[in-house]
Design a protein around this motif. Structure first.
Motif, PDB file in Angstrom:
ATOM      1  N   PRO A 144       0.618  -1.113  -0.136  1.00 53.95           N
ATOM      2  CA  PRO A 144      -0.093   0.217  -0.065  1.00 53.95           C
ATOM      3  C   PRO A 144       0.935   1.299   0.057  1.00 53.95           C
ATOM      4  O   PRO A 144       0.219   2.231  -0.367  1.00 53.95           O
ATOM      5  N   ASP A 145       2.094   1.331   0.348  1.00 53.69           N
ATOM      6  CA  ASP A 145       2.801   2.493   0.497  1.00 53.69           C
ATOM      7  C   ASP A 145       3.487   2.782  -0.865  1.00 53.69           C
ATOM      8  O   ASP A 145       4.124   3.660  -1.092  1.00 53.69           O
ATOM      9  N   VAL A 146       3.339   1.915  -1.971  1.00 49.64           N
ATOM     10  CA  VAL A 146       3.549   2.140  -3.305  1.00 49.64           C
ATOM     11  C   VAL A 146       2.573   2.531  -4.207  1.00 49.64           C
ATOM     12  O   VAL A 146       1.464   2.054  -4.078  1.00 49.64           O
ATOM     13  N   LYS A 147       2.944   3.618  -5.007  1.00 50.09           N
ATOM     14  CA  LYS A 147       1.924   4.210  -5.905  1.00 50.09           C
ATOM     15  C   LYS A 147       1.663   3.258  -7.196  1.00 50.09           C
ATOM     16  O   LYS A 147       2.602   3.258  -8.104  1.00 50.09           O
ATOM     17  N   MET A 148       0.504   2.520  -7.269  1.00 54.18           N
ATOM     18  CA  MET A 148       0.579   1.664  -8.615  1.00 54.18           C
ATOM     19  C   MET A 148      -0.040   2.502  -9.883  1.00 54.18           C
ATOM     20  O   MET A 148      -0.834   3.185  -9.832  1.00 54.18           O
ATOM     21  N   ALA A 149       0.663   2.669 -10.752  1.00 52.56           N
ATOM     22  CA  ALA A 149       0.437   2.973 -11.930  1.00 52.56           C
ATOM     23  C   ALA A 149       0.278   2.165 -13.192  1.00 52.56           C
ATOM     24  O   ALA A 149       1.117   1.699 -14.044  1.00 52.56           O
ATOM     25  N   ASP A 150      -0.906   1.257 -12.988  1.00 49.83           N
ATOM     26  CA  ASP A 150      -1.080  -0.006 -13.829  1.00 49.83           C
ATOM     27  C   ASP A 150      -1.241   0.243 -15.312  1.00 49.83           C
ATOM     28  O   ASP A 150      -1.608  -0.537 -16.137  1.00 49.83           O
ATOM     29  N   ASP A 151      -1.617   1.651 -15.647  1.00 48.73           N
ATOM     30  CA  ASP A 151      -1.639   2.087 -17.224  1.00 48.73           C
ATOM     31  C   ASP A 151      -0.183   2.104 -17.510  1.00 48.73           C
ATOM     32  O   ASP A 151      -0.109   2.307 -19.068  1.00 48.73           O
ATOM     33  N   ARG A 152       0.943   2.166 -17.196  1.00 45.64           N
ATOM     34  CA  ARG A 152       2.034   2.728 -17.635  1.00 45.64           C
ATOM     35  C   ARG A 152       2.799   1.375 -18.223  1.00 45.64           C
ATOM     36  O   ARG A 152       2.827   0.286 -17.409  1.00 45.64           O
ATOM     37  N   VAL A 153       3.548   1.789 -19.041  1.00 42.20           N
ATOM     38  CA  VAL A 153       4.340   0.513 -19.524  1.00 42.20           C
ATOM     39  C   VAL A 153       5.912   0.671 -18.894  1.00 42.20           C
ATOM     40  O   VAL A 153       6.371  -0.293 -18.793  1.00 42.20           O
ATOM     41  N   ILE A 154       6.270   1.891 -18.540  1.00 42.13           N
ATOM     42  CA  ILE A 154       7.505   2.060 -17.898  1.00 42.13           C
ATOM     43  C   ILE A 154       7.466   3.047 -16.977  1.00 42.13           C
ATOM     44  O   ILE A 154       6.827   4.221 -17.222  1.00 42.13           O
ATOM     45  N   THR A 155       8.009   2.687 -15.833  1.00 40.74           N
ATOM     46  CA  THR A 155       8.291   4.179 -14.982  1.00 40.74           C
ATOM     47  C   THR A 155       9.871   4.080 -14.284  1.00 40.74           C
ATOM     48  O   THR A 155      10.514   2.957 -14.548  1.00 40.74           O
ATOM     49  N   ASP A 156      10.154   5.495 -14.232  1.00 43.95           N
ATOM     50  CA  ASP A 156      11.447   5.448 -14.161  1.00 43.95           C
ATOM     51  C   ASP A 156      11.714   6.726 -13.122  1.00 43.95           C
ATOM     52  O   ASP A 156      11.153   8.021 -13.204  1.00 43.95           O
ATOM     53  N   GLN A 157      12.319   6.353 -11.807  1.00 41.32           N
ATOM     54  CA  GLN A 157      12.439   7.357 -10.721  1.00 41.32           C
ATOM     55  C   GLN A 157      13.558   6.861  -9.939  1.00 41.32           C
ATOM     56  O   GLN A 157      13.883   5.880  -9.499  1.00 41.32           O
ATOM     57  N   ASN A 158      14.665   7.882  -9.827  1.00 42.96           N
ATOM     58  CA  ASN A 158      15.604   7.945  -8.998  1.00 42.96           C
ATOM     59  C   ASN A 158      16.308   6.408  -8.866  1.00 42.96           C
ATOM     60  O   ASN A 158      16.770   5.700  -7.937  1.00 42.96           O
ATOM     61  N   GLY A 159      16.777   6.134 -10.279  1.00 40.25           N
ATOM     62  CA  GLY A 159      17.507   4.871 -10.526  1.00 40.25           C
ATOM     63  C   GLY A 159      16.551   3.520 -10.426  1.00 40.25           C
ATOM     64  O   GLY A 159      17.252   2.290 -10.387  1.00 40.25           O
ATOM     65  N   LEU A 160      15.231   3.504 -10.389  1.00 46.01           N
ATOM     66  CA  LEU A 160      14.447   2.372 -10.209  1.00 46.01           C
ATOM     67  C   LEU A 160      13.519   2.490 -11.203  1.00 46.01           C
ATOM     68  O   LEU A 160      12.737   3.470 -11.647  1.00 46.01           O
ATOM     69  N   TYR A 161      13.479   1.252 -12.112  1.00 43.00           N
ATOM     70  CA  TYR A 161      12.811   1.224 -13.148  1.00 43.00           C
ATOM     71  C   TYR A 161      11.811   0.042 -12.919  1.00 43.00           C
ATOM     72  O   TYR A 161      12.042  -1.031 -12.648  1.00 43.00           O
TER      73      TYR A 161
END
Length: 330
Positions: A144-161
């Motif tokens: 629950p502490d992670v924001k799920m972006a289930d529409d996204r093909v890729i996420t990129d933030q602070n060296g985490l993909y």
């Protein structure tokens, strides 16, 4: 030279190990053909020397164990399969190792359902993540502490993909190739592997399946009513009255158990029905709109695009089965 460490977890999907290995090895081949030294040092990393997957039908023998890796630039977490909680438990040994190397500067990329392993490290807390749309509800419950972006093909933030479902990880691999090398190399790789570099959303491929293993009989009854009467005029107030529960309590219970508001649930059920009818190709968009309970074309288009990232017309054109029409012609 950049070191890429592809971990080999228990319960991993073999292709999600082999494919990134193939991608980064192909980049090295392109460099070699251009008369340059290889760009990546690609290694498989495991908790032991013999990992058997697919009920023992596939074996991997990692190049190194985690304790042998002094430095790495990029860690790839493949997709896992089967019981997700059991897979996380079986691969606990990787978690502190991933955290340690990330703190030392290594970037980390999860492929598809590998996002569950990445989230289990705690590194994604407070950040946005994508995974296979089919497992998004389970992910939200577990992390629950992670924001799920289930529409996204890729996420990129602070060296985490992270990447979306199934073959979407190829898009992430291309993205990483471009980041570590250059645009021209990514284009060459996309042509070599016949990949579409423009895919940004996995919404057009998602099929909505309401979360029903929550144990709340009232909410389950409401879900089933909505799914059986989506073409009727339904409101939150009407449902609360029908099922004899106060509106505030009703909305809170429904959202808690399904991860959707009641309005969102009605919309998603209707749009899923619309998608199926559009895919059949026998009805025009307006006919489908009325059939699933909408009478305002503008509202229908807006809601449809919200959940598919496409207009109803574009969706119909894209997914009307060519095989169906060929069969009719024959």
């Amino acid at each position: 030279m950049k070191t890429v460490s592809i971990i080999v977890p228990e319960n991993a999907v073999p292709a999600a190990i082999v494919d990134p290995q193939y991608m980064f090895s192909a980049i090295n081949m392109f460099y070699k053909n251009a008369g340059q030294p290889p760009f990546f040092n690609v290694q498989l990393v495991g908790l032991n020397r013999d990992i058997r997957l697919n009920n023992g039908s596939v074996s991997f023998h990692p190049d190194a164990l985690i304790q042998d890796v002094a430095h790495t630039d990029l860690i790839i977490i493949p997709a896992i399969s089967g019981d997700i909680e059991a897979a996380i438990a079986a691969n606990q040994g990787f978690l502190p190792w991933i955290v340690s190397h990330h703190r030392q500067g290594a970037e980390v990329a999860s492929l598809c359902i590998g996002a569950f392993l990445l989230a289990a490290t705690g590194l994604l807390n407070g950040k946005t993540c994508s995974t296979h749309w089919l497992h998004a509800a389970a992910f939200k419950r577990m992390f629950p502490d992670v924001k799920m972006a289930d529409d996204r093909v890729i996420t990129d933030q602070n060296g985490l993909y992270t990447s979306g479902g199934a073959n979407a990880y190829w898009n992430l691999l291309l993205y990483l190739v471009e980041k570590y090398t250059h645009r021209e190399m990514a284009i060459m790789a996309s042509k070599y592997f016949l990949l579409d570099t423009a895919k940004k959303s996995q919404l057009p491929f998602a099929m909505f399946k309401g979360q029903k293993n929550h144990g709340d009989d009232l909410v389950l009854a409401v879900q089933e009513y909505i799914e059986n009467h989506f073409d009727s005029k339904i409101s939150v107030e009407w449902l609360a009255d029908r099922f004899g529960v106060g509106r505030r309590t009703f909305e809170r219970r429904f959202k808690k158990n399904t991860a959707n508001s009641i309005i969102e649930y009605i919309q998603r059920v209707r749009i899923e029905a619309a998608k199926l009818q559009l895919e059949e190709g026998q009805k025009q968009v307006n006919e489908v709109m009325y059939a699933v309970g909408y009478n305002d074309p503008k509202a229908f288009r807006e809601v449809f695009k919200k959940y598919t990232d496409m207009s109803p017309v574009d969706y119909r054109q894209k997914y009307t089965s060519e095989v169906y029409h060929l069969g009719k012609a024959i």
